[in-house]
Write an enzyme that holds these catalytic residues in place. Structure first.
Site, mmCIF file in Angstrom:
data_model
loop_
_atom_site.group_PDB
_atom_site.id
_atom_site.type_symbol
_atom_site.label_atom_id
_atom_site.label_comp_id
_atom_site.label_asym_id
_atom_site.label_seq_id
_atom_site.Cartn_x
_atom_site.Cartn_y
_atom_site.Cartn_z
ATOM 1 N N PHE A 115 0.814 -1.209 0.000
ATOM 2 C CA PHE A 115 0.000 0.000 0.000
ATOM 3 C C PHE A 115 0.852 1.266 0.000
ATOM 4 O O PHE A 115 0.346 2.342 -0.316
ATOM 5 C CB PHE A 115 -0.961 0.002 1.193
ATOM 6 C CG PHE A 115 -1.970 -1.111 1.144
ATOM 7 C CD1 PHE A 115 -2.382 -1.660 -0.070
ATOM 8 C CD2 PHE A 115 -2.523 -1.621 2.307
ATOM 9 C CE1 PHE A 115 -3.313 -2.686 -0.124
ATOM 10 C CE2 PHE A 115 -3.460 -2.655 2.271
ATOM 11 C CZ PHE A 115 -3.857 -3.187 1.049
ATOM 12 N N HIS A 168 -0.652 -2.187 7.152
ATOM 13 C CA HIS A 168 -0.884 -0.804 6.735
ATOM 14 C C HIS A 168 -2.400 -0.634 6.748
ATOM 15 O O HIS A 168 -3.122 -1.416 6.116
ATOM 16 C CB HIS A 168 -0.324 -0.571 5.329
ATOM 17 C CG HIS A 168 -0.398 0.850 4.852
ATOM 18 N ND1 HIS A 168 0.675 1.493 4.274
ATOM 19 C CD2 HIS A 168 -1.405 1.758 4.843
ATOM 20 C CE1 HIS A 168 0.335 2.718 3.931
ATOM 21 N NE2 HIS A 168 -0.947 2.902 4.269
ATOM 22 N N VAL A 169 -2.874 0.360 7.474
ATOM 23 C CA VAL A 169 -4.316 0.557 7.637
ATOM 24 C C VAL A 169 -5.031 0.543 6.290
ATOM 25 O O VAL A 169 -4.580 1.156 5.319
ATOM 26 C CB VAL A 169 -4.601 1.902 8.336
ATOM 27 C CG1 VAL A 169 -6.113 2.126 8.447
ATOM 28 C CG2 VAL A 169 -3.967 1.949 9.707
ATOM 29 N N HIS A 170 -6.153 -0.151 6.235
ATOM 30 C CA HIS A 170 -7.019 -0.088 5.059
ATOM 31 C C HIS A 170 -8.442 -0.425 5.485
ATOM 32 O O HIS A 170 -8.679 -1.330 6.277
ATOM 33 C CB HIS A 170 -6.562 -1.033 3.942
ATOM 34 C CG HIS A 170 -6.284 -2.432 4.355
ATOM 35 N ND1 HIS A 170 -5.209 -2.813 5.145
ATOM 36 C CD2 HIS A 170 -6.975 -3.582 4.091
ATOM 37 C CE1 HIS A 170 -5.218 -4.122 5.331
ATOM 38 N NE2 HIS A 170 -6.296 -4.610 4.705
ATOM 39 N N ILE A 171 -9.378 0.342 4.973
ATOM 40 C CA ILE A 171 -10.797 0.156 5.266
ATOM 41 C C ILE A 171 -11.433 -0.594 4.106
ATOM 42 O O ILE A 171 -11.296 -0.189 2.948
ATOM 43 C CB ILE A 171 -11.501 1.508 5.466
ATOM 44 C CG1 ILE A 171 -10.856 2.295 6.612
ATOM 45 C CG2 ILE A 171 -12.995 1.299 5.742
ATOM 46 C CD1 ILE A 171 -11.395 3.707 6.763
#
Length: 291
Positions: A173, A261-264
């Site tokens: 990402f 890694h942040v992901h919505i």
């Protein structure tokens, strides 16, 4: 209520800052001199459209869009997009919406040029001298490459996040493939389709800063992600016409997070895609799905 406490709904007169001119604006002259006007060009927020008119006469392929003066929304993507002084008269939410709209209108390898004022002393709402209506102005700093600055303005060059050269990283990402389709992008976040979708239109909203825990994002980053989530939902609905959505974030190994890694996740749902949808996200613990 004072002028500077006015809300988004009351910023109705930003179009009154458009100026009627007989010659090219300084930003138009500058990007032309720098050889930046390539291919099909869009002037986003063109006001009365004088730059569009004059550039067309000089042989450039230019279209203009302005929410107030030229409201027919573009139906194609462009090699070059110019956006002159638009962001300076918009509130933060409106600025973010413009960035996302331009990201969607720009071809994968295209470039956009944002010009912002650098001579503003007073920020906030004030009464326009000529029109006697409340108009807003603010200084704007963008996290894009600055290619020109003087005492009056600054020019930023924008390319899609996945087209930029970045530091070496194994994070998918932080370094999305240049072939990946970006749905929307803003200053703080971007969105793509999931590489392994659970349903057609499964999308991810991703902050640009590398961090694994959603709760450790700044409020501004969280707000940017949620604002983008709302806009991506509209785009997904337009393309796929789902019957519903699930929204979810995996935080930590024991919650199923596999990419740090942040992901919505925005997952479209369709009639009949499972035998029994009752419980929705409660299904992350199967035995607790029904209650």
């Amino acid at each position: 209520m004072g002028l500077n406490s006015m809300s988004l709904k009351q910023n109705n007169f930003s179009h009154l800052t458009a100026k009627d001119r007989s010659s090219l604006s300084f930003p138009a002259k500058k990007v032309k001199e720098m050889g930046l006007l390539q291919g099909d060009i869009l002037d986003f927020g063109c006001g009365f459209g004088k730059d569009v008119e004059l550039l067309c006469k000089q042989g450039f392929s230019v279209e203009g869009y302005d929410k107030h003066y030229r409201p027919e929304y573009p139906e194609k993507q462009f090699d070059t997009i110019i956006c002159f002084y638009v962001l300076n008269v918009l509130l933060p939410e409106e600025q973010s919406k413009v960035l996302m709209e331009i990201s969607a209108l720009l071809k994968a390898t295209g470039k956009a040029y944002f010009v912002v004022r650098r001579d503003l002393v007073y920020e906030g709402f004030r009464i326009h001298k000529i029109h006697q209506k409340p108009t807003y102005q603010t200084n704007v700093i963008l996290p894009f490459k600055s290619i020109f600055r003087n005492d009056f303005c600054e020019i930023y060059e924008y390319q899609h996040f996945n087209q930029l050269k970045k530091k070496k990283s194994d994070c998918p990402f932080c370094n999305p493939s240049s072939n990946t389709e970006l749905i929307l992008e803003s200053a703080q976040a971007y969105s793509i389709f999931d590489k392994y979708p659970v349903n057609p239109g499964h999308a991810l909203i991703i902050p640009k800063r590398h961090i694994s825990d959603y709760f450790e994002l700044s409020f501004k980053e969280q707000s940017s992600c949620i604002f983008m989530l709302n806009e991506v939902k509209k785009e997904i609905y337009k393309r796929f016409k789902p019957n519903g959505f699930n929204v979810g974030v995996n935080i930590g190994e024991f919650a199923g997070q596999t990419v740090s890694h942040v992901h919505i996740h925005l997952i479209p749902r369709y009639s009949g895609d499972v035998d029994d949808p009752i419980g929705g996200v409660r299904g992350v613990i199967p035995d607790k799905r029904k209650y």
